[in-house]
Design a protein around this motif. Structure first.
Motif, mmCIF file in Angstrom:
data_model
loop_
_atom_site.group_PDB
_atom_site.id
_atom_site.type_symbol
_atom_site.label_atom_id
_atom_site.label_comp_id
_atom_site.label_asym_id
_atom_site.label_seq_id
_atom_site.Cartn_x
_atom_site.Cartn_y
_atom_site.Cartn_z
ATOM 1 N N GLY A 194 0.834 -1.197 0.000
ATOM 2 C CA GLY A 194 0.000 0.000 0.000
ATOM 3 C C GLY A 194 0.864 1.241 0.000
ATOM 4 O O GLY A 194 2.091 1.154 0.133
ATOM 5 N N PHE A 195 0.218 2.404 -0.185
ATOM 6 C CA PHE A 195 0.843 3.705 0.150
ATOM 7 C C PHE A 195 1.897 4.164 -0.854
ATOM 8 O O PHE A 195 2.384 5.269 -0.747
ATOM 9 C CB PHE A 195 1.433 3.569 1.561
ATOM 10 C CG PHE A 195 2.113 4.748 2.187
ATOM 11 C CD1 PHE A 195 1.473 5.977 2.312
ATOM 12 C CD2 PHE A 195 3.396 4.621 2.714
ATOM 13 C CE1 PHE A 195 2.111 7.040 2.955
ATOM 14 C CE2 PHE A 195 4.034 5.676 3.350
ATOM 15 C CZ PHE A 195 3.394 6.887 3.463
ATOM 16 N N GLN A 196 2.266 3.324 -1.835
ATOM 17 C CA GLN A 196 3.384 3.715 -2.708
ATOM 18 C C GLN A 196 3.043 3.585 -4.187
ATOM 19 O O GLN A 196 2.202 2.796 -4.590
ATOM 20 C CB GLN A 196 4.607 2.847 -2.422
ATOM 21 C CG GLN A 196 4.346 1.360 -2.580
ATOM 22 C CD GLN A 196 5.618 0.538 -2.437
ATOM 23 O OE1 GLN A 196 6.154 0.027 -3.400
ATOM 24 N NE2 GLN A 196 6.105 0.429 -1.217
ATOM 25 N N GLY A 197 3.719 4.394 -4.988
ATOM 26 C CA GLY A 197 3.597 4.300 -6.435
ATOM 27 C C GLY A 197 4.891 4.780 -7.060
ATOM 28 O O GLY A 197 5.904 4.921 -6.361
ATOM 29 N N VAL A 198 4.844 5.008 -8.378
ATOM 30 C CA VAL A 198 6.006 5.615 -9.042
ATOM 31 C C VAL A 198 5.527 6.760 -9.912
ATOM 32 O O VAL A 198 4.414 6.735 -10.448
ATOM 33 C CB VAL A 198 6.791 4.614 -9.928
ATOM 34 C CG1 VAL A 198 7.579 3.644 -9.093
ATOM 35 C CG2 VAL A 198 5.883 3.889 -10.903
ATOM 36 N N ASN A 199 6.392 7.761 -10.070
ATOM 37 C CA ASN A 199 6.031 8.888 -10.922
ATOM 38 C C ASN A 199 6.594 8.675 -12.330
ATOM 39 O O ASN A 199 7.157 7.619 -12.634
ATOM 40 C CB ASN A 199 6.478 10.209 -10.293
ATOM 41 C CG ASN A 199 7.990 10.299 -10.138
ATOM 42 O OD1 ASN A 199 8.746 9.586 -10.805
ATOM 43 N ND2 ASN A 199 8.426 11.172 -9.258
ATOM 44 N N ARG A 200 6.464 9.685 -13.187
ATOM 45 C CA ARG A 200 6.861 9.502 -14.592
ATOM 46 C C ARG A 200 8.359 9.277 -14.750
ATOM 47 O O ARG A 200 8.820 8.856 -15.807
ATOM 48 C CB ARG A 200 6.407 10.700 -15.412
ATOM 49 C CG ARG A 200 7.026 11.991 -14.935
ATOM 50 C CD ARG A 200 6.204 13.155 -15.356
ATOM 51 N NE ARG A 200 6.432 13.482 -16.753
ATOM 52 C CZ ARG A 200 6.233 14.691 -17.261
ATOM 53 N NH1 ARG A 200 5.805 15.677 -16.467
ATOM 54 N NH2 ARG A 200 6.449 14.939 -18.519
ATOM 55 N N TYR A 201 9.135 9.572 -13.719
ATOM 56 C CA TYR A 201 10.588 9.318 -13.788
ATOM 57 C C TYR A 201 10.944 7.972 -13.171
ATOM 58 O O TYR A 201 12.115 7.678 -12.937
ATOM 59 C CB TYR A 201 11.361 10.421 -13.059
ATOM 60 C CG TYR A 201 10.946 11.809 -13.488
ATOM 61 C CD1 TYR A 201 11.194 12.255 -14.789
ATOM 62 C CD2 TYR A 201 10.287 12.665 -12.611
ATOM 63 C CE1 TYR A 201 10.792 13.514 -15.201
ATOM 64 C CE2 TYR A 201 9.880 13.928 -13.017
ATOM 65 C CZ TYR A 201 10.135 14.333 -14.307
ATOM 66 O OH TYR A 201 9.731 15.576 -14.718
ATOM 67 N N ASP A 202 9.919 7.165 -12.862
ATOM 68 C CA ASP A 202 10.129 5.884 -12.163
ATOM 69 C C ASP A 202 10.710 6.069 -10.771
ATOM 70 O O ASP A 202 11.354 5.161 -10.228
ATOM 71 C CB ASP A 202 11.015 4.925 -12.980
ATOM 72 C CG ASP A 202 10.197 4.185 -14.038
ATOM 73 O OD1 ASP A 202 8.951 4.244 -13.959
ATOM 74 O OD2 ASP A 202 10.798 3.574 -14.922
ATOM 75 N N ASP A 203 10.524 7.230 -10.179
ATOM 76 C CA ASP A 203 10.914 7.430 -8.786
ATOM 77 C C ASP A 203 9.747 7.054 -7.884
ATOM 78 O O ASP A 203 8.582 7.267 -8.237
ATOM 79 C CB ASP A 203 11.257 8.911 -8.537
ATOM 80 C CG ASP A 203 12.635 9.246 -9.071
ATOM 81 O OD1 ASP A 203 13.437 8.311 -9.303
ATOM 82 O OD2 ASP A 203 12.911 10.447 -9.265
ATOM 83 N N VAL A 204 10.095 6.526 -6.700
ATOM 84 C CA VAL A 204 9.052 6.104 -5.767
ATOM 85 C C VAL A 204 8.375 7.313 -5.132
ATOM 86 O O VAL A 204 9.044 8.271 -4.729
ATOM 87 C CB VAL A 204 9.660 5.216 -4.652
ATOM 88 C CG1 VAL A 204 8.596 4.811 -3.645
ATOM 89 C CG2 VAL A 204 10.318 3.985 -5.252
ATOM 90 N N THR A 205 7.048 7.266 -5.058
ATOM 91 C CA THR A 205 6.288 8.326 -4.373
ATOM 92 C C THR A 205 5.414 7.660 -3.307
ATOM 93 O O THR A 205 5.132 6.464 -3.397
ATOM 94 C CB THR A 205 5.344 9.041 -5.362
ATOM 95 O OG1 THR A 205 4.571 8.050 -6.047
ATOM 96 C CG2 THR A 205 6.105 9.880 -6.367
#
Ligand code: ADP
Ligand code: ASP
Ligand code: MG
Length: 401
Positions: free
Chosen positions: A135-146
């Motif tokens: 849960g709680f996490q994704g990736v942005n367009r730069y493949d960095d964790v958010t």
């Protein structure tokens, strides 16, 4: 066969015993023939502990690195959980936000989900795996964790349920469901069998942390059937949905938010454009303004007061000080010792008596109201933070006593 998303919060996976209990709940659902996606939070207070660790090495870590750190909590949970399911002899795979293609915007620490690419999830479900997702996490367009903001695992679960068109999204937690107020501070609180999306959205936006407010927003938008239920007691939970079967209560819940600060700008010239100038400056800095009060002018001046989240107070103060001459106020008065106490209920539409009853309860307890704001289904008052606990209690007694 149905597809069910089951989310378990931090307390529900706090230690090995909890993990085994929860693995049992999931195994039962799977053995009943359902496809299961499990979404987990970090164990116990892990996220708080990780934040404390970051502070040990830096007073102001960059949001990117903080998200890199915070996302590790959920990875521990999913791996341990998958191991526990393995011991039950069931097929299981754990996956990170990146692996399931959970894409977010760039806003580290409070990212919004843009989409969930379902390919990997579908492949694993087709293989009959129990799929366990961070849960709680994704990736942005730069493949960095958010990360999605505190409490954001609920939103991961609903987003996956929406993307897969799941039949049900169950949020398992440490209480039996949604109550008329936080049962930990008011023991007489009653469990609600059902609540509308709109009421739940107001409650969670106004401080009831039992569901992340964005998860409710998303459940409403994509018509995800949502259930809040205990991972400890096995009691029936609360259904969050569109229309209700039973007769609507005037008030469904009482809630409290301590994360508010008030700013009053005193002695403004009573002329057009003042509010525009103040709130456009704040909007440009992405400072959320909530309750706004403008006093009737005395002579040819007026005062404007409003609230902001506490963590935005310094930024708001700085921008208003910087533009003091252009805005033209004589004093800025700040208070961060206030709380917002609210009642929420779809049944109060057009029923002015409900607000009066709330004010009566506060008056009887000699609690002073500083500001009031209303919408169709809620009434909020700002009061001294020291009165907040008692205010919730007396308002709850009034409507549910
Ligand atoms: P989880 O770790 O499972 O996500 P949270 O701590 O985020 O759990 O949310 C559950 C908590 O929400 C409960 O322990 C309870 O104290 C609190 N809470 C606040 N308001 C309410 C409410 N109206 N109904 C139920 N719980 C509430
Ligand atoms: N672990 C995160 C938090 O503590 C997300 C969650 O629990 O929903 O906020
Ligand atoms: Mg939570």
């Amino acid at each position: 066969m149905s597809l069910i998303v089951q989310k378990f919060g931090g307390t529900s996976v706090a230690d090995a015993e909890c993990i085994r209990r929860v693995a049992g709940i999931v195994a039962k659902t799977y053995r009943a023939g359902h496809g299961v996606v499990v979404v987990l939070s970090a164990q116990g207070d892990t996220t708080d502990e990780l934040i404390a660790k970051a502070r040990e090495v830096s007073r102001s870590p960059s949001p990117r690195e903080l998200d890199m750190l915070l996302s590790t909590g959920e990875q521990i949970s999913v791996a341990l959980f998958a191991m526990a399911v393995e011991t039950l002899g069931l097929p299981v795979v754990s996956l990170t936000g990146w692996q399931i293609g959970l894409k977010t915007d760039r806003n580290y620490g409070n990212a919004r989900i843009k989409k969930v690419e379902c390919e990997r999830l579908r492949v694993e479900l087709d293989r009959k795996n129990i799929v366990v997702v961070c849960g709680f996490q994704g990736v942005n367009r730069y493949d960095d964790v958010t990360t999605l903001g505190r409490g954001g695992s609920d939103t991961t679960a609903v987003a996956i349920a929406a993307a897969l068109k799941a039949d049900l999204c169950q949020i398992y937690t440490d209480v039996d469901g949604v109550y008329t107020t936080d049962p930990r501070s008011v023991p007489e609180a009653r469990k609600l069998d059902e609540i509308t999306y709109d009421e739940m959205l107001e409650l969670s936006s106004l401080g009831a942390r039992v569901l992340h407010n964005r998860s409710v927003e998303m459940a409403k938008r994509y018509h995800v059937p949502l259930e809040v239920i205990s991972s400890f007691t096995g009691q029936p939970g609360t259904q969050v949905k569109e229309g209700l079967k039973v007769e609507q209560l005037n008030v469904s819940g009482v809630t409290r938010d301590d994360n508010v600060a008030r700013i009053a700008l005193v002695g403004l010239d009573d002329m057009p454009g003042k509010a525009f100038r103040i709130f456009s400056l704040l909007a440009a800095k992405k400072i959320n303004v909530d309750v706004i009060l403008q006093s009737i002018g005395r002579g040819d001046t007026k005062d404007i007061s409003f609230t902001v989240p506490k963590q935005m107070l310094n930024a708001a103060r700085a921008i208003l000080e910087e533009h003091r001459d252009a805005i033209g106020y004589t004093d800025m008065v700040i208070s961060d010792e206030i709380s917002k106490v609210s009642i929420v209920g779809a049944g109060m539409v057009g029923n002015a008596g409900v607000a009066a009853e709330m004010f009566e309860a506060l008056a009887a307890a000699n609690i002073n109201i500083q500001m009031i704001s209303t919408s169709e289904i809620k009434v909020s008052v700002l009061i001294d933070a020291r009165d907040a606990k008692q205010a919730v209690q007396v308002i709850h007694d009034k409507f549910f006593g």
